[in-house]
Design a protein around this motif. Structure first.
Motif, PDB file in Angstrom:
ATOM      1  N   GLN A 260       0.692  -1.060  -0.095  1.00 58.26           N
ATOM      2  CA  GLN A 260       0.128   0.056  -0.012  1.00 58.26           C
ATOM      3  C   GLN A 260       0.543   1.173  -0.260  1.00 58.26           C
ATOM      4  OE1 GLN A 260      -3.422   0.344   2.661  1.00 58.26           O
ATOM      5  NE2 GLN A 260      -2.339  -1.578   3.806  1.00 58.26           N
ATOM      6  N   ILE A 261       0.272   2.218  -0.645  1.00 54.51           N
ATOM      7  CA  ILE A 261       1.060   3.638  -0.139  1.00 54.51           C
ATOM      8  C   ILE A 261       0.272   4.287   0.752  1.00 54.51           C
ATOM      9  CG2 ILE A 261       1.527   5.901  -1.381  1.00 54.51           C
ATOM     10  CD1 ILE A 261       1.602   4.458  -4.097  1.00 54.51           C
ATOM     11  N   ALA A 262       0.902   4.184   1.869  1.00 55.71           N
ATOM     12  CA  ALA A 262       0.172   4.602   3.262  1.00 55.71           C
ATOM     13  C   ALA A 262       1.317   4.956   4.307  1.00 55.71           C
ATOM     14  CB  ALA A 262      -0.777   3.658   3.679  1.00 55.71           C
ATOM     15  N   VAL A 263       1.395   5.923   5.091  1.00 58.43           N
ATOM     16  CA  VAL A 263       2.166   6.118   6.027  1.00 58.43           C
ATOM     17  C   VAL A 263       2.308   5.050   6.780  1.00 58.43           C
ATOM     18  CG1 VAL A 263       2.400   7.478   8.160  1.00 58.43           C
ATOM     19  CG2 VAL A 263       1.342   8.568   6.459  1.00 58.43           C
ATOM     20  N   GLY A 264       3.698   4.807   7.249  1.00 54.99           N
ATOM     21  CA  GLY A 264       4.442   3.842   7.848  1.00 54.99           C
ATOM     22  C   GLY A 264       4.610   2.643   6.801  1.00 54.99           C
ATOM     23  N   CYS A 265       4.175   2.662   5.784  1.00 54.62           N
ATOM     24  CA  CYS A 265       4.688   1.487   4.646  1.00 54.62           C
ATOM     25  C   CYS A 265       6.138   1.745   4.047  1.00 54.62           C
ATOM     26  CB  CYS A 265       3.408   1.392   3.605  1.00 54.62           C
ATOM     27  SG  CYS A 265       1.918   0.647   4.412  1.00 54.62           S
ATOM     28  N   ASP A 266       6.627   0.629   3.911  1.00 54.69           N
ATOM     29  CA  ASP A 266       7.727   0.720   2.882  1.00 54.69           C
ATOM     30  C   ASP A 266       7.541   1.730   1.803  1.00 54.69           C
ATOM     31  OD1 ASP A 266       8.876  -0.835   4.904  1.00 54.69           O
ATOM     32  OD2 ASP A 266       9.157  -2.841   3.616  1.00 54.69           O
ATOM     33  N   ALA A 267       8.598   2.346   1.169  1.00 54.01           N
ATOM     34  CA  ALA A 267       8.203   3.142   0.127  1.00 54.01           C
ATOM     35  C   ALA A 267       8.732   2.405  -1.256  1.00 54.01           C
ATOM     36  CB  ALA A 267       9.184   4.400   0.257  1.00 54.01           C
ATOM     37  N   ASP A 268       7.907   1.306  -1.655  1.00 50.70           N
ATOM     38  CA  ASP A 268       7.999   0.642  -2.752  1.00 50.70           C
ATOM     39  C   ASP A 268       6.945   0.961  -3.505  1.00 50.70           C
ATOM     40  OD1 ASP A 268       9.692  -0.963  -1.215  1.00 50.70           O
ATOM     41  OD2 ASP A 268       8.308  -2.690  -0.607  1.00 50.70           O
ATOM     42  N   PHE A 269       7.357   1.635  -4.809  1.00 54.40           N
ATOM     43  CA  PHE A 269       6.406   2.109  -5.694  1.00 54.40           C
ATOM     44  C   PHE A 269       6.655   1.699  -7.053  1.00 54.40           C
ATOM     45  CE2 PHE A 269       7.697   5.833  -2.674  1.00 54.40           C
ATOM     46  CZ  PHE A 269       6.444   5.821  -1.914  1.00 54.40           C
ATOM     47  N   VAL A 270       5.636   1.894  -7.885  1.00 50.78           N
ATOM     48  CA  VAL A 270       5.815   1.510  -9.312  1.00 50.78           C
ATOM     49  C   VAL A 270       5.095   2.539 -10.129  1.00 50.78           C
ATOM     50  CG1 VAL A 270       5.048  -0.037 -11.302  1.00 50.78           C
ATOM     51  CG2 VAL A 270       5.574  -0.961  -8.928  1.00 50.78           C
ATOM     52  N   ALA A 271       6.116   3.144 -10.997  1.00 48.83           N
ATOM     53  CA  ALA A 271       5.058   4.125 -12.217  1.00 48.83           C
ATOM     54  C   ALA A 271       4.797   3.161 -13.149  1.00 48.83           C
ATOM     55  CB  ALA A 271       6.120   5.083 -12.525  1.00 48.83           C
ATOM     56  N   PHE A 272       3.654   3.345 -13.675  1.00 47.10           N
ATOM     57  CA  PHE A 272       3.264   2.473 -14.598  1.00 47.10           C
ATOM     58  C   PHE A 272       2.073   3.210 -15.611  1.00 47.10           C
ATOM     59  CE2 PHE A 272      -0.469  -0.421 -15.955  1.00 47.10           C
ATOM     60  CZ  PHE A 272       0.259  -1.417 -16.513  1.00 47.10           C
ATOM     61  N   ASP A 273       2.676   3.018 -16.983  1.00 48.71           N
ATOM     62  CA  ASP A 273       2.046   3.645 -18.020  1.00 48.71           C
ATOM     63  C   ASP A 273       0.981   2.768 -18.483  1.00 48.71           C
ATOM     64  OD1 ASP A 273       1.150   4.668 -20.344  1.00 48.71           O
ATOM     65  OD2 ASP A 273       3.163   5.024 -21.386  1.00 48.71           O
ATOM     66  N   PRO A 274      -0.383   3.305 -18.152  1.00 48.41           N
ATOM     67  CA  PRO A 274      -1.306   2.257 -18.468  1.00 48.41           C
ATOM     68  C   PRO A 274      -1.817   2.192 -19.945  1.00 48.41           C
ATOM     69  CG  PRO A 274      -2.244   4.467 -17.532  1.00 48.41           C
ATOM     70  CD  PRO A 274      -0.683   4.395 -17.636  1.00 48.41           C
ATOM     71  N   ASP A 275      -1.344   3.118 -20.852  1.00 49.63           N
ATOM     72  CA  ASP A 275      -1.941   3.010 -21.943  1.00 49.63           C
ATOM     73  C   ASP A 275      -0.848   2.469 -22.958  1.00 49.63           C
ATOM     74  OD1 ASP A 275      -4.223   4.606 -21.361  1.00 49.63           O
ATOM     75  OD2 ASP A 275      -3.115   6.455 -21.071  1.00 49.63           O
TER      76      ASP A 275
ATOM     77  N   TYR B 147       2.614 -16.234 -23.408  1.00 50.50           N
ATOM     78  CA  TYR B 147       2.369 -15.078 -23.846  1.00 50.50           C
ATOM     79  C   TYR B 147       3.168 -14.641 -25.240  1.00 50.50           C
ATOM     80  CZ  TYR B 147       0.010 -14.774 -19.374  1.00 50.50           C
ATOM     81  OH  TYR B 147      -0.852 -14.900 -18.255  1.00 50.50           O
ATOM     82  N   GLU B 148       3.966 -15.365 -25.640  1.00 54.05           N
ATOM     83  CA  GLU B 148       4.916 -14.853 -26.851  1.00 54.05           C
ATOM     84  C   GLU B 148       4.126 -14.442 -28.050  1.00 54.05           C
ATOM     85  OE1 GLU B 148       8.288 -15.582 -27.015  1.00 54.05           O
ATOM     86  OE2 GLU B 148       8.051 -14.069 -28.860  1.00 54.05           O
ATOM     87  N   GLY B 149       4.235 -13.161 -28.349  1.00 57.43           N
ATOM     88  CA  GLY B 149       3.715 -12.434 -29.518  1.00 57.43           C
ATOM     89  C   GLY B 149       2.408 -11.770 -29.012  1.00 57.43           C
ATOM     90  N   ARG B 150       1.916 -11.902 -27.937  1.00 56.58           N
ATOM     91  CA  ARG B 150       0.818 -11.216 -27.466  1.00 56.58           C
ATOM     92  C   ARG B 150       0.946  -9.571 -27.216  1.00 56.58           C
ATOM     93  NH1 ARG B 150      -3.836 -14.681 -26.831  1.00 56.58           N
ATOM     94  NH2 ARG B 150      -2.856 -16.694 -27.253  1.00 56.58           N
ATOM     95  N   THR B 151       0.077  -8.876 -27.594  1.00 58.09           N
ATOM     96  CA  THR B 151      -0.034  -7.480 -27.455  1.00 58.09           C
ATOM     97  C   THR B 151      -0.557  -7.082 -26.134  1.00 58.09           C
ATOM     98  OG1 THR B 151       0.188  -7.192 -29.708  1.00 58.09           O
ATOM     99  CG2 THR B 151      -0.561  -5.326 -28.291  1.00 58.09           C
ATOM    100  N   LEU B 152       0.244  -6.369 -25.211  1.00 61.30           N
ATOM    101  CA  LEU B 152      -0.530  -6.149 -23.958  1.00 61.30           C
ATOM    102  C   LEU B 152      -0.547  -4.679 -23.712  1.00 61.30           C
ATOM    103  CD1 LEU B 152       1.703  -8.721 -21.595  1.00 61.30           C
ATOM    104  CD2 LEU B 152      -0.674  -9.034 -22.735  1.00 61.30           C
ATOM    105  N   THR B 153      -1.340  -4.215 -22.764  1.00 60.02           N
ATOM    106  CA  THR B 153      -1.448  -2.773 -22.572  1.00 60.02           C
ATOM    107  C   THR B 153      -0.957  -2.534 -21.132  1.00 60.02           C
ATOM    108  OG1 THR B 153      -3.349  -3.027 -23.837  1.00 60.02           O
ATOM    109  CG2 THR B 153      -2.894  -0.843 -22.658  1.00 60.02           C
ATOM    110  N   GLY B 154      -0.028  -1.441 -21.013  1.00 63.07           N
ATOM    111  CA  GLY B 154       0.315  -1.029 -19.846  1.00 63.07           C
ATOM    112  C   GLY B 154       2.020  -1.505 -19.484  1.00 63.07           C
TER     113      GLY B 154
END
Ligand SMILES: [Zn+2]
Length: 454
Positions: A376-391, A410-417
């Protein structure tokens, strides 16, 4: 003392997505504020419209080291995890050698993992016939809970529990609050596949096998009062059974996996054993039921069940060779690096938000594993973050994955994000950086080589 201020107009926190900022002090989140929060920090990162998620927690990863490191090891698995936005993994007690069913075996794991993990790592213990006396010492030594099978695990040194043994093990666990996580297929409902086709393999492990085993787990949970968790639920029809047990006050939860939510049996071509896992990927109508179960809360989590092996054990002459035999191929799909975009690709189309995905893939797995400062991003939690491009849209190429073996359905599959940046304990990290992952005990404290409980 190091400080970081990170802000995003789409921060996933407190169950929603909104503008916000997190101020980090020595690796922990010290303050959450509005996007315009000003603090005198060593570094300030402004992500603008790029979403900021909590680092994912994958509570179901088979690392296989020591003993089967040629299948997957801590260095490769944790680098793949990092690349996929997973900042904490929980290692399964099999298919390493030794399997984690004693404190000595846990010590071997910790020794093998130390110094080579790119993300934080915690460990499940194994419940097998005859190791009841090891449960307490393993808990004291820091495992996050126990995994058991009700059916052949594929590894002779990790045999399944009978109903009675399951109840006895859960009775020992009850007081600790640590969960028993269960591979729920009932062997009496599983048969040998009639032929080499994928349809025959699916028919050999029908939904009723999951249903009967889940009934066994529910009755053991009701009897013992211990917390139970169904791993890799594949049969959507079991959602009602799980919901009913929850409604009756039984401490039960369930996970499913990206492959069950993405693929359907109809698309599996002959010989493509990279799709084989147990329970199997079922038909499209079942996939629909799994998504509905996520929506209504019957299923709590989505985790990878990352379970790699060399292509030869899949019976494949070379990767993509289509000459595997579903009857004999090793079961398991590797997706540690792909889980987030795989799930997001479908979830977004179905109207889910990144907050839903973070709940399934970060917050719930962290609570299951008793890691209160994770997910979680919450006070007291470890500062583990991900910046994620959803598009961002991109095509999977197995050869570019950091898993030890590039075998992937998943070889050859097109994913979003796409994961664009990752922070572990407030420090921005990439897979090629020196590893800074820690080894964690239940509760979130650091494990050292000096395990208690022996
Ligand atoms: Zn597994």
């Amino acid at each position: 003392m190091s400080t970081l201020l990170i802000r995003s107009r789409r921060m996933v926190a407190a169950g929603g997505v909104s503008e916000g900022a997190a101020f980090v002090l020595d690796g922990r989140i010290a303050e959450i504020g509005g996007y315009d929060l000003q603090r005198d920090a060593d570094r300030t990162v402004d992500l603008g419209d790029l979403p900021l998620l909590p680092g994912l927690v994958d509570s179901h990863v088979h690392v296989n080291e020591p003993g089967r490191t040629e299948w997957e090891g801590f260095a490769t698995a944790t680098r793949a995890a990092l690349a996929g936005g997973v900042t904490t993994i929980c290692d399964m007690p099999l298919n390493s050698s030794p399997v984690t069913m004693t404190v000595d075996a846990l010590r071997a794991k910790v020794a093998a993992a130390a110094g080579q993990c790119a993300v934080d790592v915690a460990f499940w213990g194994g419940a097998v016939p005859g190791n009841l006396a090891a449960i307490g010492p393993l808990l004291d030594a820091g495992v996050v809970g126990f995994k058991c099978f009700l059916i052949d695990s594929g590894i002779p040194e990790f045999p399944p529990l009978s109903r009675e043994e399951l109840r006895a093990a859960m009775a020992v666990l009850a007081e600790s609050g640590a969960p028993m996580i269960v591979h729920a297929e009932d062997p009496s409902q599983v048969t040998a596949p009639a032929n080499a086709s994928y349809d025959a393999f699916v028919a050999s492990r029908p939904p009723v096998a999951e249903r009967r085993a889940i009934e066994t787990v529910i009755s053991a949970a009701a009897f013992s009062g211990a917390r139970a968790h169904i791993v890799h639920l594949a049969a959507g029809e079991c959602a009602a059974l799980i919901s009913a047990a929850k409604a009756a006050g039984i401490a039960l939860s369930a996970e499913t996996c990206p492959h069950y939510l993405f693929f359907a049996a109809e698309e599996v071509q002959p010989g493509h054993t990279e799709f084989k896992c147990c329970p199997p990927v079922r038909y499209a109508v079942n996939r629909e039921a799994l998504w509905r179960a996520l929506e209504d809360g019957a299923i709590d989590a989505v985790v990878s069940d990352h379970s790699p092996c060399p292509p030869s054990l899949k019976g494949l002459t070379y990767i993509g060779s289509a000459d595997g035999d579903f009857r004999t191929a090793w079961g398991g799909i590797s997706s540690l690096q792909l889980g987030l975009p795989v799930v997001w690709s479908v979830a977004r189309r179905r109207g889910f938000s990144l907050a839903d995905v973070a709940r399934w893939m970060a917050a719930f797995p962290a609570s299951l594993a008793g890691l209160p400062t994770k997910g979680q991003i919450a006070v007291g939690c470890d500062a583990d973050f991900v910046a994620f491009d959803p598009d961002a849209s991109w095509e999977v190429r197995g050869a570019t994955l950091l898993h030890r073996h590039p075998v992937t359905p998943y070889e050859g599959r097109t994913l979003t994000g796409r994961v664009s940046r990752v922070w572990l304990g407030g420090v921005e990290v990439t897979p090629s950086d020196p590893p800074r992952g820690r080894l964690l005990a239940r509760g979130g404290t650091e494990l050292t080589g000096d395990l208690v409980g022996a």
